[in-house]
Design an enzyme around this catalytic site. Structure first.
Site, PDB file in Angstrom:
ATOM      1  N   ASP A  65      25.384 -21.525  51.897  1.00 58.53           N
ATOM      2  CA  ASP A  65      26.688 -20.873  51.797  1.00 58.53           C
ATOM      3  C   ASP A  65      26.920 -20.012  53.042  1.00 58.53           C
ATOM      4  OD1 ASP A  65      26.710 -21.822  49.195  1.00 58.53           O
ATOM      5  OD2 ASP A  65      25.754 -19.999  48.435  1.00 58.53           O
TER       6      ASP A  65
ATOM      7  N   ASP B  33      27.646  -9.391  52.170  1.00 62.66           N
ATOM      8  CA  ASP B  33      26.430  -9.945  51.544  1.00 62.66           C
ATOM      9  C   ASP B  33      25.202  -9.320  52.178  1.00 62.66           C
ATOM     10  OD1 ASP B  33      28.557 -11.857  51.366  1.00 62.66           O
ATOM     11  OD2 ASP B  33      27.132 -13.337  50.675  1.00 62.66           O
TER      12      ASP B  33
ATOM     13  N   GLU C 113      18.494 -13.709  46.859  1.00 64.68           N
ATOM     14  CA  GLU C 113      19.161 -14.988  47.086  1.00 64.68           C
ATOM     15  C   GLU C 113      19.477 -15.215  48.560  1.00 64.68           C
ATOM     16  OE1 GLU C 113      23.207 -15.665  45.888  1.00 64.68           O
ATOM     17  OE2 GLU C 113      22.825 -17.515  46.965  1.00 64.68           O
ATOM     18  N   GLU C 114      19.598 -14.157  49.301  1.00 65.69           N
ATOM     19  CA  GLU C 114      19.947 -14.278  50.718  1.00 65.69           C
ATOM     20  C   GLU C 114      18.754 -14.582  51.618  1.00 65.69           C
ATOM     21  OE1 GLU C 114      22.902 -14.292  52.070  1.00 65.69           O
ATOM     22  OE2 GLU C 114      23.978 -13.858  50.229  1.00 65.69           O
TER      23      GLU C 114
ATOM     24  N   ASP D 291      20.449 -11.170  43.218  1.00 63.91           N
ATOM     25  CA  ASP D 291      21.539 -11.808  43.971  1.00 63.91           C
ATOM     26  C   ASP D 291      22.417 -10.646  44.424  1.00 63.91           C
ATOM     27  OD1 ASP D 291      23.705 -13.122  44.962  1.00 63.91           O
ATOM     28  OD2 ASP D 291      24.120 -14.320  43.182  1.00 63.91           O
TER      29      ASP D 291
ATOM     30  N   LEU E 169      25.160 -10.198  46.234  1.00 62.60           N
ATOM     31  CA  LEU E 169      26.627 -10.228  46.107  1.00 62.60           C
ATOM     32  C   LEU E 169      27.063 -11.610  45.638  1.00 62.60           C
ATOM     33  CD1 LEU E 169      28.486  -7.860  46.535  1.00 62.60           C
ATOM     34  CD2 LEU E 169      29.190  -8.855  48.690  1.00 62.60           C
ATOM     35  N   ASP E 170      27.252 -11.712  44.344  1.00 59.86           N
ATOM     36  CA  ASP E 170      27.645 -12.988  43.748  1.00 59.86           C
ATOM     37  C   ASP E 170      29.159 -13.129  43.788  1.00 59.86           C
ATOM     38  OD1 ASP E 170      27.037 -15.359  42.013  1.00 59.86           O
ATOM     39  OD2 ASP E 170      28.406 -14.245  40.714  1.00 59.86           O
TER      40      ASP E 170
ATOM     41  N   GLU F 144      20.629 -16.191  39.266  1.00 56.29           N
ATOM     42  CA  GLU F 144      21.879 -16.151  38.503  1.00 56.29           C
ATOM     43  C   GLU F 144      21.650 -16.508  37.035  1.00 56.29           C
ATOM     44  OE1 GLU F 144      23.832 -18.937  41.304  1.00 56.29           O
ATOM     45  OE2 GLU F 144      25.177 -17.307  41.837  1.00 56.29           O
TER      46      GLU F 144
HETATM   47  P1  FDP Z   1      30.116 -17.854  45.640  1.00 53.84           P
HETATM   48  O1  FDP Z   1      29.793 -19.175  46.258  1.00 53.84           O
HETATM   49  O2  FDP Z   1      31.482 -17.348  45.986  1.00 53.84           O
HETATM   50  O3  FDP Z   1      29.048 -16.792  45.865  1.00 53.84           O
HETATM   51  O4  FDP Z   1      26.920 -19.246  42.997  1.00 53.84           O
HETATM   52  C1  FDP Z   1      27.852 -18.602  43.760  1.00 53.84           C
HETATM   53  C2  FDP Z   1      29.259 -18.728  43.249  1.00 53.84           C
HETATM   54  O5  FDP Z   1      30.161 -18.074  44.066  1.00 53.84           O
HETATM   55  C3  FDP Z   1      29.458 -18.191  41.833  1.00 53.84           C
HETATM   56  O6  FDP Z   1      29.643 -16.810  41.776  1.00 53.84           O
HETATM   57  C4  FDP Z   1      30.669 -18.926  41.388  1.00 53.84           C
HETATM   58  O7  FDP Z   1      30.840 -18.978  39.990  1.00 53.84           O
HETATM   59  C5  FDP Z   1      30.441 -20.282  41.968  1.00 53.84           C
HETATM   60  O8  FDP Z   1      29.669 -20.085  43.151  1.00 53.84           O
HETATM   61  C6  FDP Z   1      31.733 -20.962  42.287  1.00 53.84           C
HETATM   62  O9  FDP Z   1      31.460 -22.262  42.649  1.00 53.84           O
HETATM   63  P2  FDP Z   1      32.639 -23.341  42.791  1.00 53.84           P
HETATM   64  O10 FDP Z   1      33.464 -22.915  43.958  1.00 53.84           O
HETATM   65  O11 FDP Z   1      31.915 -24.613  43.021  1.00 53.84           O
HETATM   66  O12 FDP Z   1      33.401 -23.345  41.516  1.00 53.84           O
END
Ligand code: FDP
Length: 331
Positions: free
Chosen positions: A69, A75, A98-99, A120, A122-123, A284
């Site tokens: 990502d 983050d 996670e980072e 994690d 910053l989710d 997560e």
């Molecule tokens: P993000 O990439 O913005 O950090 O696992 C990370 C996550 O967000 C979740 O918080 C979120 O529910 C999911 O990814 C969103 O994924 P999609 O864009 O595939 O729906």
């Protein structure tokens, strides 16, 4: 005039953790320190999140994190802040974020403790620019190695061995939701005094719900049974309360928080592009499954209980179906 019998409404996070520990003979206060450290780190992150539109912090750095990502500056800030706030407390033997690809060891000049912290920082970070609720998630395990530096075994434990887990929401208000084995409690920050006050005591998720939450843009990549399930939720049927409403923020911690309060189900299934889905088990799914189960709900990867999965790597992914017991069973 204050009546001596009147119960105090001012239950702060620190007070509740402290009182919880006092009711356990032999408690060392380590948990109070850990949760207090996390809540302090969260306040610093929140301060930056609220400034995000004002200062030049929204730019992306030019690298990807271990999961591929885009890493944004916030983050990194959250990642470093949590590490620095927790490395010297003396109760941790190792951390994993996670980072970061590898384990984060406690600097040698600080004492090694009995717990491992997985977080994690910053989710939901792809939502930062749009002012959408994001969060931090944490999971705490008791170490299994005997002494010295923490090892991979201390971290790679199944979710049912967590001794505490929780998340912090940076939204229209800031919330700290945690469980240390005895109920799920939510605290809201009162920014005027800088304290988390108990706002959601002993959260219980409704056994059924009528909201489903999934990224339906992926439907073409799902297995036929997953496609059929979502089609079923959309059909009209008074008796079973269908069609369900659809809600998807795209910020896991916010979607799960809503599910916890209102009931329903959040799904991130595997698909043809990512057979194990997108979400990470250790950072997560495990902590959120722990919270939801302790609130009376359920969490599955579609085959087994999330908390029973034996992890084999730090950044492994797993599908996630989490929410009201009846809804997860149906899914
Ligand atoms: P993000 O990439 O913005 O950090 O696992 C990370 C996550 O967000 C979740 O918080 C979120 O529910 C999911 O990814 C969103 O994924 P999609 O864009 O595939 O729906």
């Amino acid at each position: 005039m204050v009546q001596p019998t009147q119960s105090s409404k001012f239950m702060t996070l620190v007070r509740q953790i402290h009182e919880g520990e006092q009711s356990h003979p032999g408690a060392t206060g380590e948990f109070s320190d850990l949760l207090h450290g996390l809540s302090l780190a969260a306040k610093l992150v929140w301060r930056e999140v609220t400034k995000a539109g004002l200062v030049n912090i929204l730019g992306k750095t030019d690298r990807l994190n271990i999961s591929g990502d885009e890493v944004k500056k916030l983050d990194e800030f959250a990642d470093e802040t949590i590490f620095k706030m927790m490395d010297h407390v003396g109760h941790l033997c190792v951390m994993a974020s996670e980072e970061n690809e590898d384990l984060l060891h406690i600097p040698e000049h600080y004492p090694q403790g009995r717990y491992a912290l997985i977080y994690d920082p910053l989710d939901g970070s792809s939502n930062i620019d749009a002012n959408v609720t994001i969060g931090s998630i944490f999971s705490i395990h008791r170490r299994v190695s005997r002494e010295g530096k923490g090892t991979m075994d201390d971290v790679l434990q199944p979710g049912h061995k967590q001794v505490a887990a929780g998340y912090i929401l940076y939204g229209s208000s800031m919330m700290f939701v945690y469980c240390a084995g005895h109920g799920v409690h939510g605290f809201t920050l009162d920014p005027t005094v800088g304290e988390f006050l108990l706002s959601h005591e002993n959260i219980r998720i409704p056994p059924r719900g009528s909201i489903y939450s999934v990224n339906e843009g992926n439907i073409g990549r799902w297995k036929p049974e997953m496609q059929r399930y979502v089609q079923y939720l959309k059909q009209e049927d008074k008796e079973t309360g269908r069609p369900y409403s659809s809600r998807y923020i795209g910020s896991l911690v916010a979607d799960v928080h809503r599910t916890l309060l209102y009931g329903g189900i959040y799904c991130y299934p595997g698909d043809t592009r990512s057979p194990e889905g997108k979400l990470r088990l250790m950072y997560e799914n495990n902590p959120l499954a722990y919270i939801v189960e302790h609130a009376g709900g359920a969490a599955s990867d579609g085959r087994q209980r999330i908390l029973d999965i034996q992890p084999d790597s730090l950044h492994q992914r797993s599908p996630l179906f989490v929410g009201s017991v009846e809804e997860v069973r149906l899914a």
